[in-house]
Design a protein around this motif. Structure first.
Motif, PDB file in Angstrom:
ATOM      1  N   THR A  28     -44.769  23.710 -12.000  1.00 19.16           N
ATOM      2  CA  THR A  28     -45.064  24.603 -13.156  1.00 19.16           C
ATOM      3  C   THR A  28     -44.439  24.922 -14.224  1.00 19.16           C
ATOM      4  O   THR A  28     -45.806  25.105 -15.419  1.00 19.16           O
ATOM      5  CB  THR A  28     -45.513  26.178 -12.412  1.00 19.16           C
ATOM      6  N   ARG A  29     -43.180  24.396 -14.246  1.00 21.35           N
ATOM      7  CA  ARG A  29     -42.724  25.529 -15.859  1.00 21.35           C
ATOM      8  C   ARG A  29     -42.946  23.633 -16.759  1.00 21.35           C
ATOM      9  O   ARG A  29     -42.797  24.282 -18.045  1.00 21.35           O
ATOM     10  CB  ARG A  29     -41.892  25.449 -15.374  1.00 21.35           C
ATOM     11  N   ASP A  30     -42.731  22.930 -16.614  1.00 23.54           N
ATOM     12  CA  ASP A  30     -43.380  21.597 -17.273  1.00 23.54           C
ATOM     13  C   ASP A  30     -44.659  21.656 -17.413  1.00 23.54           C
ATOM     14  O   ASP A  30     -45.740  20.616 -16.482  1.00 23.54           O
ATOM     15  CB  ASP A  30     -42.973  20.211 -16.227  1.00 23.54           C
ATOM     16  N   THR A  31     -45.344  21.992 -18.935  1.00 20.05           N
ATOM     17  CA  THR A  31     -46.629  22.370 -18.842  1.00 20.05           C
ATOM     18  C   THR A  31     -47.460  20.776 -18.910  1.00 20.05           C
ATOM     19  O   THR A  31     -48.623  20.047 -18.503  1.00 20.05           O
ATOM     20  CB  THR A  31     -46.556  22.735 -20.477  1.00 20.05           C
ATOM     21  N   ALA A  32     -46.387  19.824 -19.602  1.00 20.49           N
ATOM     22  CA  ALA A  32     -47.398  18.505 -19.545  1.00 20.49           C
ATOM     23  C   ALA A  32     -47.954  17.981 -18.707  1.00 20.49           C
ATOM     24  O   ALA A  32     -49.428  17.467 -18.303  1.00 20.49           O
ATOM     25  CB  ALA A  32     -46.742  17.972 -20.463  1.00 20.49           C
ATOM     26  N   GLY A  33     -46.414  18.028 -17.534  1.00 20.02           N
ATOM     27  CA  GLY A  33     -46.034  17.803 -15.944  1.00 20.02           C
ATOM     28  C   GLY A  33     -48.012  17.862 -15.635  1.00 20.02           C
ATOM     29  O   GLY A  33     -48.179  17.377 -13.949  1.00 20.02           O
ATOM     30  N   LEU A  34     -48.350  19.232 -15.205  1.00 20.83           N
ATOM     31  CA  LEU A  34     -48.927  20.082 -14.632  1.00 20.83           C
ATOM     32  C   LEU A  34     -50.374  20.048 -15.465  1.00 20.83           C
ATOM     33  O   LEU A  34     -51.331  19.969 -14.655  1.00 20.83           O
ATOM     34  CB  LEU A  34     -48.715  21.303 -14.459  1.00 20.83           C
ATOM     35  N   ILE A  35     -50.465  19.559 -17.078  1.00 20.64           N
ATOM     36  CA  ILE A  35     -52.385  19.877 -17.287  1.00 20.64           C
ATOM     37  C   ILE A  35     -52.222  18.095 -17.647  1.00 20.64           C
ATOM     38  O   ILE A  35     -53.936  17.981 -17.187  1.00 20.64           O
ATOM     39  CB  ILE A  35     -51.979  20.286 -19.050  1.00 20.64           C
ATOM     40  N   VAL A  74     -61.737   8.859 -10.906  1.00 23.91           N
ATOM     41  CA  VAL A  74     -61.145  10.356 -11.514  1.00 23.91           C
ATOM     42  C   VAL A  74     -60.196  10.431  -9.817  1.00 23.91           C
ATOM     43  O   VAL A  74     -59.224  10.746 -10.490  1.00 23.91           O
ATOM     44  CB  VAL A  74     -62.166  11.197 -11.240  1.00 23.91           C
ATOM     45  N   VAL A  75     -60.719  10.590  -8.587  1.00 23.34           N
ATOM     46  CA  VAL A  75     -59.117  10.916  -7.422  1.00 23.34           C
ATOM     47  C   VAL A  75     -58.178   9.807  -7.737  1.00 23.34           C
ATOM     48  O   VAL A  75     -57.692   9.981  -7.546  1.00 23.34           O
ATOM     49  CB  VAL A  75     -60.390  10.335  -6.584  1.00 23.34           C
ATOM     50  N   THR A  76     -58.854   8.285  -8.011  1.00 26.83           N
ATOM     51  CA  THR A  76     -57.058   7.318  -8.101  1.00 26.83           C
ATOM     52  C   THR A  76     -56.639   7.703  -9.443  1.00 26.83           C
ATOM     53  O   THR A  76     -55.098   7.489  -9.453  1.00 26.83           O
ATOM     54  CB  THR A  76     -57.750   6.072  -8.371  1.00 26.83           C
ATOM     55  N   MET A  77     -57.346   8.322 -10.291  1.00 27.89           N
ATOM     56  CA  MET A  77     -56.133   8.664 -11.628  1.00 27.89           C
ATOM     57  C   MET A  77     -55.663   9.988 -11.779  1.00 27.89           C
ATOM     58  O   MET A  77     -54.237   9.885 -12.092  1.00 27.89           O
ATOM     59  CB  MET A  77     -57.441   9.156 -12.721  1.00 27.89           C
ATOM     60  N   VAL A  78     -55.680  11.178 -10.670  1.00 29.21           N
ATOM     61  CA  VAL A  78     -55.232  12.088 -10.185  1.00 29.21           C
ATOM     62  C   VAL A  78     -53.298  11.749  -9.765  1.00 29.21           C
ATOM     63  O   VAL A  78     -52.672  11.956  -9.795  1.00 29.21           O
ATOM     64  CB  VAL A  78     -55.977  13.619  -9.314  1.00 29.21           C
ATOM     65  N   VAL A  79     -54.021  10.882  -8.038  1.00 33.48           N
ATOM     66  CA  VAL A  79     -53.304  10.863  -7.831  1.00 33.48           C
ATOM     67  C   VAL A  79     -51.973   9.730  -8.591  1.00 33.48           C
ATOM     68  O   VAL A  79     -51.015  10.019  -8.909  1.00 33.48           O
ATOM     69  CB  VAL A  79     -53.797   9.865  -6.747  1.00 33.48           C
ATOM     70  N   ALA A  80     -52.767   8.960  -9.471  1.00 35.32           N
ATOM     71  CA  ALA A  80     -51.537   8.146 -10.480  1.00 35.32           C
ATOM     72  C   ALA A  80     -50.909   8.952 -11.295  1.00 35.32           C
ATOM     73  O   ALA A  80     -49.803   8.550 -11.444  1.00 35.32           O
ATOM     74  CB  ALA A  80     -52.685   6.748 -10.638  1.00 35.32           C
ATOM     75  N   THR A  81     -51.379   8.983 -11.761  1.00 30.19           N
ATOM     76  CA  THR A  81     -50.756  10.146 -12.797  1.00 30.19           C
ATOM     77  C   THR A  81     -49.689  11.344 -12.139  1.00 30.19           C
ATOM     78  O   THR A  81     -48.275  10.935 -12.402  1.00 30.19           O
ATOM     79  CB  THR A  81     -51.567  10.886 -13.861  1.00 30.19           C
ATOM     80  N   ILE A  82     -49.896  11.700 -11.123  1.00 30.13           N
ATOM     81  CA  ILE A  82     -48.790  12.603 -10.683  1.00 30.13           C
ATOM     82  C   ILE A  82     -47.545  11.540  -9.424  1.00 30.13           C
ATOM     83  O   ILE A  82     -46.523  12.284  -9.413  1.00 30.13           O
ATOM     84  CB  ILE A  82     -49.302  13.308  -9.595  1.00 30.13           C
ATOM     85  N   ALA A  83     -48.398  10.416  -9.126  1.00 31.08           N
ATOM     86  CA  ALA A  83     -47.937   9.711  -8.498  1.00 31.08           C
ATOM     87  C   ALA A  83     -46.438   8.726  -9.278  1.00 31.08           C
ATOM     88  O   ALA A  83     -45.407   8.437  -8.739  1.00 31.08           O
ATOM     89  CB  ALA A  83     -47.837   8.832  -7.288  1.00 31.08           C
ATOM     90  N   VAL A  84     -47.109   8.072 -10.315  1.00 30.99           N
ATOM     91  CA  VAL A  84     -46.680   7.405 -11.065  1.00 30.99           C
ATOM     92  C   VAL A  84     -45.712   8.318 -12.691  1.00 30.99           C
ATOM     93  O   VAL A  84     -44.923   6.980 -12.487  1.00 30.99           O
ATOM     94  CB  VAL A  84     -47.359   6.061 -11.349  1.00 30.99           C
ATOM     95  N   ILE A  85     -45.737   8.649 -12.793  1.00 30.59           N
ATOM     96  CA  ILE A  85     -45.906   9.061 -14.259  1.00 30.59           C
ATOM     97  C   ILE A  85     -44.846  10.819 -13.897  1.00 30.59           C
ATOM     98  O   ILE A  85     -43.737  10.589 -14.355  1.00 30.59           O
ATOM     99  CB  ILE A  85     -46.854   9.962 -15.061  1.00 30.59           C
ATOM    100  N   ASN A  86     -45.211  11.237 -13.757  1.00 32.67           N
ATOM    101  CA  ASN A  86     -44.501  12.562 -13.136  1.00 32.67           C
ATOM    102  C   ASN A  86     -43.544  13.009 -11.915  1.00 32.67           C
ATOM    103  O   ASN A  86     -42.286  13.613 -12.380  1.00 32.67           O
ATOM    104  CB  ASN A  86     -45.309  14.078 -12.496  1.00 32.67           C
ATOM    105  N   MET A  87     -43.610  12.884 -10.674  1.00 31.49           N
ATOM    106  CA  MET A  87     -42.577  12.280  -9.588  1.00 31.49           C
ATOM    107  C   MET A  87     -41.595  11.905 -10.040  1.00 31.49           C
ATOM    108  O   MET A  87     -40.225  12.399 -10.087  1.00 31.49           O
ATOM    109  CB  MET A  87     -43.331  11.957  -8.426  1.00 31.49           C
TER     110      MET A  87
END
Length: 258
Positions: A28-35, A74-87
């Protein structure tokens, strides 16, 4: 006098809860990673929804073209951005700051951080999908999948595959910045070939073939079939399962805690 062996207590449920809460605070403190994982798919959804021709045309009984062709992307995008970029960026940061190395000599092993990070990011996935669904249903009269159980199974397989890709990114990234850069390249590479910027059918045939063997394209295609109530192509299950297994294998071989 007999000496007694001292055994370190293994972390219990309370320790796991504390660790997950700590990971949630970091996210939650990582604004870009959250938004970005929540906002980018939503932006694509609204822009495509506004310009989508034949929005309400049914392509299957009780399911519109909007639902079948756009929501899976859209569903696949949500998963991919979080799993491939954020984590991967979080894991790379922990490795750089020696956090994982310090945890290695405590009962709370570095693997606990990985599990906690995945748990928090999965909650973020559900939140992102929930927001997108809410907007789609309220403003675009979107439909739920005709095969909801199959869609749920595909979503889990998609998560496993995308986290597999994310673990490969985390394994080969020496720094947090390089992790973000490699993650972005991987995300846009698989997404562009999988239909994020338009139907994959519009791509040249060789690129269509490549995209169908990548996890983004396989996830989109499988979800589209689930939305329409049609059987999922076994090839898509194969691609998602193989990607998850490959990611686990590469991570086991290359990932370093320090």
């Amino acid at each position: 006098m007999m000496s007694e062996a001292v055994h370190a207590r293994r972390p219990g449920p309370r320790a796991w809860l504390k660790l997950i809460q700590a990971e949630a605070k970091m996210v939650t403190r990582d604004t870009a990673g959250l938004i970005v994982p929540l906002g980018l798919p939503l932006l694509i959804l609204v822009m495509q929804g506004i310009s989508f021709e034949d929005l309400g045309v049914e392509v299957a009984e009780g399911v519109t073209a909007f639902s079948v062709f756009l929501l899976p992307v859209v569903v696949t995008m949500v998963v991919a951005t979080i799993a491939v970029i954020n984590m991967p960026s979080f894991l790379a940061t922990y490795r750089k700051t020696k956090l994982l190395r310090r945890l290695a000599v405590t009962p709370a092993s570095p693997a606990m951080v990985l599990v906690a990070q995945m748990a928090v990011s999965f909650i973020q996935v559900l939140l992102g999908i929930g927001i997108a669904f809410g907007v789609a249903m309220v403003f675009f009269d979107a439909d739920l999948p005709r095969s909801p159980l199959v869609a749920a199974a595909v979503l889990l397989a998609c998560c496993a595959a995308m986290y597999g890709v994310g673990m490969i990114v985390a394994s080969i990234s020496p720094t947090p910045n390089s992790s973000v850069a490699i993650g972005l390249i991987a995300f846009f590479g698989i997404a562009a070939l999988g239909g994020m910027f338009g139907p994959a059918e519009n791509l040249p045939e060789p690129l269509q073939t490549i995209g169908s063997w990548l996890p983004f394209g396989a996830s989109v295609d499988a979800l589209q079939h689930a939305w329409a109530g049609e059987p999922v192509d076994p090839k898509n299950w194969l691609v998602l399962g193989a990607t998850a297994a490959l990611g686990a294998g590469v991570a086991a071989a290359l990932f370093r805690w320090e």
